[in-house]
Design an enzyme around this catalytic site. Structure first.
Site, short mmCIF file in Angstrom:
data_model
loop_
_atom_site.label_atom_id
_atom_site.label_comp_id
_atom_site.label_asym_id
_atom_site.label_seq_id
_atom_site.Cartn_x
_atom_site.Cartn_y
_atom_site.Cartn_z
N TYR A 191 48.42 32.02 38.65
CA TYR A 191 48.68 31.90 37.21
C TYR A 191 50.18 31.96 36.91
O TYR A 191 50.62 31.42 35.90
CB TYR A 191 48.00 33.04 36.44
CG TYR A 191 46.58 32.76 36.03
CD1 TYR A 191 45.63 32.38 36.97
CD2 TYR A 191 46.19 32.89 34.71
CE1 TYR A 191 44.32 32.15 36.59
CE2 TYR A 191 44.89 32.66 34.32
CZ TYR A 191 43.96 32.29 35.26
OH TYR A 191 42.67 32.06 34.87
N LYS A 213 40.22 34.41 50.22
CA LYS A 213 39.91 33.30 51.13
C LYS A 213 40.87 33.41 52.32
O LYS A 213 41.74 32.55 52.52
CB LYS A 213 40.08 31.95 50.41
CG LYS A 213 38.93 31.59 49.48
CD LYS A 213 37.69 31.11 50.21
CE LYS A 213 37.86 29.69 50.72
NZ LYS A 213 36.62 29.24 51.43
N ASP A 247 33.96 32.23 48.14
CA ASP A 247 32.82 31.32 47.95
C ASP A 247 31.51 32.03 48.26
O ASP A 247 30.52 31.91 47.53
CB ASP A 247 32.98 30.04 48.79
CG ASP A 247 33.29 30.30 50.26
OD1 ASP A 247 33.65 31.45 50.61
OD2 ASP A 247 33.18 29.36 51.06
N ASP A 258 38.97 35.35 37.68
CA ASP A 258 38.65 34.57 36.48
C ASP A 258 37.28 33.90 36.66
O ASP A 258 36.40 33.99 35.80
CB ASP A 258 39.74 33.53 36.25
CG ASP A 258 39.51 32.72 34.98
OD1 ASP A 258 39.14 33.32 33.96
OD2 ASP A 258 39.69 31.49 35.03
N ASP A 271 33.34 35.29 35.10
CA ASP A 271 32.47 34.46 34.25
C ASP A 271 31.08 34.37 34.87
O ASP A 271 30.06 34.45 34.17
CB ASP A 271 33.03 33.05 34.08
CG ASP A 271 33.85 32.90 32.80
OD1 ASP A 271 34.38 33.92 32.31
OD2 ASP A 271 33.95 31.77 32.28
C1 IPM Z 1 40.08 34.93 30.73
C2 IPM Z 1 40.44 33.58 30.18
C3 IPM Z 1 41.94 33.38 30.30
C4 IPM Z 1 42.28 33.39 31.76
C5 IPM Z 1 42.47 32.13 29.60
C6 IPM Z 1 42.11 32.12 28.14
C7 IPM Z 1 43.96 31.99 29.78
O1 IPM Z 1 39.71 32.57 30.82
O2 IPM Z 1 40.60 35.94 30.22
O3 IPM Z 1 39.28 34.98 31.66
O4 IPM Z 1 42.15 32.37 32.46
O5 IPM Z 1 42.69 34.46 32.25
MG MG Z 2 38.27 33.31 32.16
#
Ligand code: IPM
Ligand code: MG
Length: 370
Positions: free
Chosen positions: A143, A194, A227, A251, A255
């Site tokens: 990032y 990885k 993975d 990230d 999710d």
């Molecule tokens: C998160 C989001 C952020 C990230 C975005 C909005 C920049 O997806 O907090 O997970 O990628 O960190």
């Molecule tokens: Mg995110």
């Protein structure tokens, strides 16, 4: 009397302001019923700030965040700002706050509340009782690594570059957060990288192993490739206790883990910095869900993740574990009573909007012993 704690509220865009409104009611409730009073500031962030001030995070807002004991963030972004350049995107606000406040440890719990076990797309027997904590590194890696950018090559092609880079210091400090949390939970850490293809991943594995051997021999450490971790999270998520990983993998995996619960609208998160010399520790709390522009302004958003983020704030930044637990229990009772916002609706439950859900939490809080 101790000085009042300073909180900065940054509701942001989309449903952010609606769900933050319900937290403000909880803050009022604490003031009226418990005599717990905060000094509250509120400011624009993300697209709202872009529109008003031409930047997603004004310097004055950053200064307020630095001065606060904790920041409660809503959500940013929406179609109105989608076409913006990289330097003018609402998302830059959260990235800059992480970076400028040194918030390197992003704690993302994924838990399945019993009344909501049916909301998961996975079978109840796979997710019942799920309680994972993902610790995502959040100020380094790809990032922020350099070189980065898009360049035009002599032959006219374009080339996009980002760099995954980690130092031992960055890995160790986030590793310590994960091991410390594991000590308060099931004492098992899975470190995810990885290392089979990336040097930064190999260094990650070596550094976490050395840290465990030197300081945390009471914690069980396993290593798992990213993975495979994604696969295991779907196959048998309850094998995990604490997961520690890089910014990008965290990230993605957070999710994935959030969706195991089937209710993004329920999940809070915390992002913590280092404890400084004066004992102060920067921290930001935000729901996992985004700004949900499709339902914004309709009063149907689920405010519980934002309220649970406030509970995390009380726990981690203010040491108010008892009040945090009280709020969490009130929320579970509301769900047990059958109240649901649209995102977690199930047959037989009562569908309510944002305000009624917030109100129901207050009424349950009223019932708890003071
Ligand atoms: C998160 C989001 C952020 C990230 C975005 C909005 C920049 O997806 O907090 O997970 O990628 O960190
Ligand atoms: Mg995110």
């Amino acid at each position: 009397m101790a000085a009042r704690k300073k909180l900065l509220l940054l509701p942001g865009d989309g449903i952010g302001p609606e769900v933050m409104r319900e937290v403000k009611r909880v803050i009022d409730w604490l003031d009226r019923k418990r005599g717990v009073t905060f000094e509250i500031e509120e400011d624009l962030v993300g697209g709202a700030s872009l529109d008003a001030r031409g930047t997603p995070l004004a310097d004055t807002t950053l200064a307020l965040a630095k001065a606060a004991d904790a920041v409660l963030f809503g959500a940013v972004g929406g179609p109105a700002w989608d076409g913006m350049g990289f330097d003018r995107r609402p998302e830059l606000a959260i990235l800059s706050l992480r970076r400028e406040l040194g918030l390197f440890a992003n704690l993302r719990p994924a838990m399945v509340y019993d009344p909501l076990v049916g909301a998961s797309p996975l079978k109840p027997e796979i997710v019942r009782g799920l309680d994972i904590m993902i610790v995502r590194e959040s100020t380094g890696g790809i990032y922020f690594g350099s070189p980065r950018g898009i360049e035009t090559l002599p032959d006219g092609q374009r080339r996009g570059v980002n760099t995954e880079v980690y130092t031992t210091h960055e890995i160790e400090r986030v590793g310590r957060v994960a091991f410390d949390l594991a000590r308060k939970r099931g004492r098992v850490v899975a470190s995810v990288e990885k290392s089979n293809v990336m040097e930064s991943g190999l260094l990650w594995r070596q550094t976490i192993t050395a840290l465990r051997d030197a300081e945390y021999s009471d914690v069980t450490l396993t290593h798992i490739l990213a993975d495979n971790c994604a696969m295991q999270l779907v196959r048998n998520p309850r094998q995990f206790d604490v997961i520690v990983t890089s910014n990008l993998f965290g990230d993605l995996l957070s999710d994935l883990a959030a969706m195991l619960t089937g209710s993004l609208g329920m999940l809070p998160s915390a992002t913590l910095g280092a404890v400084q010399g004066d004992g102060k520790q920067h921290a930001l709390y935000e729901p996992i869900h985004g700004s949900a522009p499709d339902i914004a302004g309709r009063g149907v958003a689920n405010p519980l993740a934002q309220i649970l983020s406030f509970a995390m704030l009380l726990r981690y930044s203010l040491g108010m574990e008892d009040v945090a637990v009280e709020i969490e229990r009130a929320i579970v009772r509301v769900l047990s009573n059958g109240l649901r916002t649209a995102d977690i609706m199930s047959t037989g439950a009562a569908r309510v909007g944002t305000g009624v859900m917030g109100e129901a939490v207050l009424r349950e809080l009223d019932k708890a012993p003071g």
